[in-house]
Design a protein around this motif. Structure first.
Motif, short mmCIF file in Angstrom:
data_model
loop_
_atom_site.label_atom_id
_atom_site.label_comp_id
_atom_site.label_asym_id
_atom_site.label_seq_id
_atom_site.Cartn_x
_atom_site.Cartn_y
_atom_site.Cartn_z
N VAL A 9 0.84 -1.21 0.00
CA VAL A 9 0.00 0.00 0.00
C VAL A 9 0.87 1.25 0.00
O VAL A 9 0.67 2.19 -0.78
CB VAL A 9 -0.95 0.00 1.22
N ALA A 10 1.88 1.29 0.90
CA ALA A 10 2.75 2.46 0.98
C ALA A 10 3.55 2.65 -0.31
O ALA A 10 3.64 3.76 -0.85
CB ALA A 10 3.70 2.33 2.18
N GLY A 11 4.14 1.56 -0.81
CA GLY A 11 4.92 1.66 -2.04
C GLY A 11 4.07 2.03 -3.23
O GLY A 11 4.48 2.82 -4.09
N GLY A 12 2.85 1.50 -3.29
CA GLY A 12 1.95 1.84 -4.39
C GLY A 12 1.54 3.29 -4.37
O GLY A 12 1.43 3.94 -5.41
N ALA A 13 1.32 3.83 -3.16
CA ALA A 13 0.94 5.24 -3.05
C ALA A 13 2.07 6.15 -3.51
O ALA A 13 1.84 7.13 -4.24
CB ALA A 13 0.57 5.56 -1.60
N ILE A 14 3.30 5.84 -3.12
CA ILE A 14 4.45 6.63 -3.56
C ILE A 14 4.61 6.52 -5.07
O ILE A 14 4.82 7.50 -5.77
CB ILE A 14 5.73 6.17 -2.84
N GLY A 15 4.50 5.29 -5.59
CA GLY A 15 4.61 5.10 -7.03
C GLY A 15 3.57 5.86 -7.81
O GLY A 15 3.85 6.44 -8.85
N ALA A 16 2.32 5.86 -7.29
CA ALA A 16 1.24 6.57 -7.98
C ALA A 16 1.50 8.07 -8.01
O ALA A 16 1.28 8.74 -9.03
CB ALA A 16 -0.09 6.28 -7.28
#
Length: 223
Positions: A74-81
């Motif tokens: 979730v955290a990595g996906g948010a940063i990536g987005a």
């Protein structure tokens, strides 16, 4: 009931398998998919989260690994987005095709060629890029949860000590433009690398031109 146990070695093997599916080189190259680093960030976040879970003191390692992976994803996906969105906006806004934007999955690198940005041996920012630097500053203001490194680089011509000093002065000059655009001073760090980090051969004029650059590195901060 069967209790499944994960050793550290098992988790590392699984991590290597996941990393093999998530090629860092592909994350640094824009492939036309506007969500490429959302996906990559989630995968990397899951990998890191799983590793943290495996090394925790929880009595239930399985739950810790899976929980860590989920939180990390979730955290990595948010940063990536966020990086995907910011990179896409900058590509649309910057007028000069010689300015490159690379999204590595955990940061953006905006690279300004020195031949465009400065006259020979000068550290005065040319009018040709001042409007683009204002657009970069505007982007940084829209995305305040990041720190910024401005890194100067030179080719290998001349004395190394002179090149080091010139790279610092040029990094400071670009940082001054960004800060004049409204970005707080405490978000910006300037670094001079001189001739120490070439991206191409210094044996050809074309390679030297690529090595003469200032990079604006945008690093998201965990909220």
């Amino acid at each position: 009931m069967t209790i499944v146990k994960f050793s550290t070695a098992t988790v590392l093997v699984a991590a290597l398998g996941l990393s093999a599916c998530t090629d860092p080189a592909s994350l640094g190259t824009y492939n036309g998919d506007p969500n490429q680093n959302t996906k990559g960030g989630a995968a990397i976040g899951a990998l890191v989260g799983a590793g943290i879970g495996a090394l925790s003191n929880s009595s239930n390692k399985t739950a810790a690994v899976l929980g860590g992976a989920a939180i990390g994803a979730v955290a990595g996906g948010a940063i990536g987005a966020t990086l995907d969105k910011q990179a896409a906006e900058l590509r649309d806004e910057l007028a000069n095709e010689d300015i490159t934007i690379v999204n590595t999955g955990d940061r953006l690198i905006v690279s300004l060629p020195n031949d465009l940005t400065f006259a020979t041996d000068s550290y005065t920012v040319s009018s040709a890029v001042q409007s683009d630097l204002q657009k970069v500053a505007n982007s940084l203001l829209r995305y305040p949860d990041s720190s910024v490194q401005v890194i100067g680089h030179t080719d290998s011509d001349g004395e190394a000590a002179y090149n080091q000093g010139l790279s610092v002065r040029r990094a400071n000059a670009v940082a001054d433009q960004i800060q004049a655009g409204g970005v707080p001073y405490n978000r910006v760090q300037t670094i001079g690398r001189g001739e120490d980090q070439p991206v191409a051969s210094n044996l050809t004029p074309e390679g030297k031109a690529q090595n003469r650059r200032v990079e604006i590195v945008v690093i998201p901060q965990a909220s």
